[in-house]
Design a protein around this motif. Structure first.
Motif, PDB file in Angstrom:
ATOM      1  N   VAL A 174     -34.497  27.184-103.892  1.00  0.00           N
ATOM      2  CA  VAL A 174     -34.032  25.796-104.113  1.00  0.00           C
ATOM      3  C   VAL A 174     -34.530  25.605-105.731  1.00  0.00           C
ATOM      4  N   THR A 175     -33.430  25.060-106.398  1.00  0.00           N
ATOM      5  CA  THR A 175     -33.781  24.679-107.739  1.00  0.00           C
ATOM      6  C   THR A 175     -33.941  23.260-107.797  1.00  0.00           C
ATOM      7  N   GLY A 176     -34.364  22.878-108.726  1.00  0.00           N
ATOM      8  CA  GLY A 176     -34.763  21.145-108.977  1.00  0.00           C
ATOM      9  C   GLY A 176     -35.550  20.683-107.629  1.00  0.00           C
ATOM     10  N   LEU A 195     -39.869  29.669 -98.867  1.00  0.00           N
ATOM     11  CA  LEU A 195     -39.194  29.171 -99.911  1.00  0.00           C
ATOM     12  C   LEU A 195     -39.569  29.713-101.234  1.00  0.00           C
ATOM     13  N   ALA A 196     -38.489  29.814-101.892  1.00  0.00           N
ATOM     14  CA  ALA A 196     -38.750  30.033-103.404  1.00  0.00           C
ATOM     15  C   ALA A 196     -38.620  28.678-104.308  1.00  0.00           C
ATOM     16  N   LEU A 197     -39.465  28.054-104.721  1.00  0.00           N
ATOM     17  CA  LEU A 197     -39.158  26.818-105.347  1.00  0.00           C
ATOM     18  C   LEU A 197     -38.977  26.843-106.906  1.00  0.00           C
ATOM     19  N   VAL A 198     -37.862  26.406-107.508  1.00  0.00           N
ATOM     20  CA  VAL A 198     -37.581  26.599-108.843  1.00  0.00           C
ATOM     21  C   VAL A 198     -37.769  25.105-109.499  1.00  0.00           C
ATOM     22  N   GLY A 199     -38.574  25.269-110.558  1.00  0.00           N
ATOM     23  CA  GLY A 199     -38.595  23.862-111.231  1.00  0.00           C
ATOM     24  C   GLY A 199     -39.330  24.307-112.759  1.00  0.00           C
ATOM     25  N   ARG A 200     -39.173  23.323-113.490  1.00  0.00           N
ATOM     26  CA  ARG A 200     -39.816  23.353-114.915  1.00  0.00           C
ATOM     27  C   ARG A 200     -41.232  22.768-115.232  1.00  0.00           C
ATOM     28  N   SER A 201     -41.566  22.075-114.209  1.00  0.00           N
ATOM     29  CA  SER A 201     -43.045  21.409-114.449  1.00  0.00           C
ATOM     30  C   SER A 201     -44.010  22.413-113.498  1.00  0.00           C
ATOM     31  N   ASP A 244     -47.312  21.751-112.979  1.00  0.00           N
ATOM     32  CA  ASP A 244     -47.900  20.736-112.143  1.00  0.00           C
ATOM     33  C   ASP A 244     -47.202  20.106-110.760  1.00  0.00           C
ATOM     34  N   LYS A 245     -45.829  19.870-111.208  1.00  0.00           N
ATOM     35  CA  LYS A 245     -44.835  19.276-109.977  1.00  0.00           C
ATOM     36  C   LYS A 245     -44.844  20.500-108.923  1.00  0.00           C
ATOM     37  N   LEU A 246     -44.801  21.643-109.340  1.00  0.00           N
ATOM     38  CA  LEU A 246     -44.382  22.593-108.495  1.00  0.00           C
ATOM     39  C   LEU A 246     -45.567  23.057-107.557  1.00  0.00           C
ATOM     40  N   ARG A 247     -46.744  23.094-108.196  1.00  0.00           N
ATOM     41  CA  ARG A 247     -48.212  22.879-107.393  1.00  0.00           C
ATOM     42  C   ARG A 247     -48.297  21.939-106.357  1.00  0.00           C
ATOM     43  N   GLU A 248     -47.844  20.725-106.868  1.00  0.00           N
ATOM     44  CA  GLU A 248     -47.976  19.454-105.975  1.00  0.00           C
ATOM     45  C   GLU A 248     -47.123  19.761-104.858  1.00  0.00           C
ATOM     46  N   VAL A 249     -45.636  20.038-104.850  1.00  0.00           N
ATOM     47  CA  VAL A 249     -44.622  20.129-103.893  1.00  0.00           C
ATOM     48  C   VAL A 249     -44.988  21.293-102.929  1.00  0.00           C
ATOM     49  N   SER A 250     -45.718  22.354-103.543  1.00  0.00           N
ATOM     50  CA  SER A 250     -46.246  23.600-102.760  1.00  0.00           C
ATOM     51  C   SER A 250     -47.220  22.967-101.598  1.00  0.00           C
ATOM     52  N   ALA A 251     -48.217  22.381-102.272  1.00  0.00           N
ATOM     53  CA  ALA A 251     -49.365  21.771-101.448  1.00  0.00           C
ATOM     54  C   ALA A 251     -48.895  21.067-100.349  1.00  0.00           C
ATOM     55  N   ALA A 252     -48.051  20.141-100.934  1.00  0.00           N
ATOM     56  CA  ALA A 252     -47.301  19.089 -99.853  1.00  0.00           C
ATOM     57  C   ALA A 252     -46.879  19.798 -98.746  1.00  0.00           C
ATOM     58  N   ILE A 253     -45.831  20.790 -99.102  1.00  0.00           N
ATOM     59  CA  ILE A 253     -45.289  21.473 -98.055  1.00  0.00           C
ATOM     60  C   ILE A 253     -46.291  22.400 -96.982  1.00  0.00           C
ATOM     61  N   ARG A 254     -47.184  22.849 -97.618  1.00  0.00           N
ATOM     62  CA  ARG A 254     -48.128  23.770 -96.780  1.00  0.00           C
ATOM     63  C   ARG A 254     -48.903  22.631 -95.811  1.00  0.00           C
ATOM     64  N   VAL A 288     -41.408  29.544-108.927  1.00  0.00           N
ATOM     65  CA  VAL A 288     -40.874  30.264-110.218  1.00  0.00           C
ATOM     66  C   VAL A 288     -40.576  28.921-111.248  1.00  0.00           C
ATOM     67  N   LEU A 289     -40.853  29.256-112.484  1.00  0.00           N
ATOM     68  CA  LEU A 289     -41.067  28.375-113.542  1.00  0.00           C
ATOM     69  C   LEU A 289     -39.772  28.623-114.324  1.00  0.00           C
ATOM     70  N   ILE A 290     -38.856  27.808-114.312  1.00  0.00           N
ATOM     71  CA  ILE A 290     -37.787  27.693-115.234  1.00  0.00           C
ATOM     72  C   ILE A 290     -37.215  26.437-115.883  1.00  0.00           C
ATOM     73  N   ASP A 291     -37.091  26.729-117.045  1.00  0.00           N
ATOM     74  CA  ASP A 291     -36.864  25.180-117.892  1.00  0.00           C
ATOM     75  C   ASP A 291     -35.293  25.470-117.943  1.00  0.00           C
ATOM     76  N   PHE A 292     -34.420  24.763-117.316  1.00  0.00           N
ATOM     77  CA  PHE A 292     -32.946  24.946-117.215  1.00  0.00           C
ATOM     78  C   PHE A 292     -32.283  24.664-118.756  1.00  0.00           C
ATOM     79  N   ALA A 293     -32.982  23.839-119.140  1.00  0.00           N
ATOM     80  CA  ALA A 293     -32.780  23.562-120.708  1.00  0.00           C
ATOM     81  C   ALA A 293     -33.283  24.281-121.713  1.00  0.00           C
ATOM     82  N   GLY A 294     -34.045  25.414-121.723  1.00  0.00           N
ATOM     83  CA  GLY A 294     -34.842  26.127-122.359  1.00  0.00           C
ATOM     84  C   GLY A 294     -34.424  27.623-122.279  1.00  0.00           C
TER      85      GLY A 294
END
Length: 322
Positions: free
Chosen positions: A59-61, A81-87, A89-99, A110-116
């Motif tokens: 899931v991206t974004g 889930l393989a969660l893709v985002g650019r932040s 901190d936010k990836l850690r937060e959403v992962s913890a919330a899901i768990r 997976v950390l990806i800055d789609f504008a980078g």
């Protein structure tokens, strides 16, 4: 006897009258059939068994809005889930919330800055999903304008980022995930499009965003034709307004669902039509707009977007003064 006489009289009519009568009957049947089909797909047709596509979802974004809500729905159904985002901190937060909500959830990030640096980011994604039974890819990462702008007012950085995130990022991620699906002969790809590209005839002052989402729609349709015989379902979902940060809408309503409400509808449509609007009140708006002359819709939309532009400029000026 009277019925027989009537049928005999009808048969004796000239062929052109019979043809016109048949066309008239078909013109009455067509909207009735369309209405019955809409009722079936919106309220009766069951969702597919998504587990048959595989056991993992990318899931991206995934840290905000629709992507986050879909990630929670997939976790509830037992997907890794393989969660893709650019932040980070936010990836850690959403992962913890899901768990926290699903203690047995399998979550990778997976950390990806789609504008980078997309090349490096997608290489990291390939490495992360190697060996995973990825059955579902949700291309949700996207960006829009900060507020409505004429094209000559948009800076080059904004235009570049819109194309990289909405077009290049989605394309590269799909290209990275597809080979595994082809090898396993199963999978489902869900690309989040926009009503700005499909439902309304034009989206003035958001032209680059609307055009990038039109790319998503055509890209999805072509992939659907390419891969449907290989066991891979490709779909572009076309939501209208959803109460998310990107849409700058905080409160949900009947016609503007929350991300969670939209996500529940979205999963029920995966694997069906190559283009769809899963939240049924949105399909009512689409049907209404399709009945109106394009010039009328264009005029209304331009006026609406000019009001957004005015508020955006005022907000920007106020921020500079502080």
């Amino acid at each position: 006897m009277e019925l027989c006489d009537s049928l005999s009289s009808f048969k004796d009519q000239p062929p052109w009258i019979l043809a016109l009568s048949a066309l008239g009957l078909l013109s009455l049947l067509k909207p009735s059939i369309a209405a019955l089909r809409w009722l079936f797909v919106s309220f009766i047709r069951p969702g597919k068994n998504l587990a048959r596509y595989g056991s993992w979802a990318v899931v991206t974004g995934a840290t905000d809005g629709i992507g986050r809500a879909i990630a929670f729905q997939l976790a509830r159904r037992g997907f890794g889930l393989a969660l893709v985002g650019r932040s980070p901190d936010k990836l850690r937060e959403v992962s913890a919330a899901i768990r926290d909500k699903h203690s047995d959830a399998r979550v990778e990030t997976v950390l990806i800055d789609f504008a980078g640096d997309l090349v490096q980011g997608v290489a990291m994604l390939k490495k992360a999903i190697a060996g995973m039974d990825v059955g579902i890819l949700v291309n949700n990462a996207g960006m829009s304008y900060p507020y409505a702008k004429y094209l000559h007012e948009a800076d080059e950085e904004l235009i570049k980022d819109l194309i990289m995130v909405n077009v290049e990022g989605l394309t590269r991620v799909t290209h990275a995930v597809l080979p595994g699906m082809v090898e396993r002969k199963r999978g489902a790809i869900l690309n989040i499009g926009s009503g700005a590209a499909i439902v309304i005839p034009s989206d003035p002052l958001y032209d680059v965003y609307a055009a990038s989402k039109a790319y998503v729609d055509q890209f999805s349709k072509c992939l659907h034709v390419e891969y449907k015989d290989k066991g891979i379902a490709v779909q572009c979902q076309v939501p209208l307004y959803v109460a998310t940060k990107m849409a700058s809408i905080r409160r949900s309503s009947f016609f503007v669902p929350s991300a969670e409400t939209y996500a529940r509808a979205a999963l029920r449509w995966i694997g069906y039509e190559p283009r769809c609007t899963p939240y049924w009140p949105h399909s009512l708006i689409w049907a209404l707009i399709s009945l109106l002359p394009e010039a009328v819709v264009d005029k209304w939309r331009l006026r609406f977007c000019l009001q957004i532009r005015k508020r955006g400029i005022q907000k920007e000026l106020k921020a500079k003064e502080q």
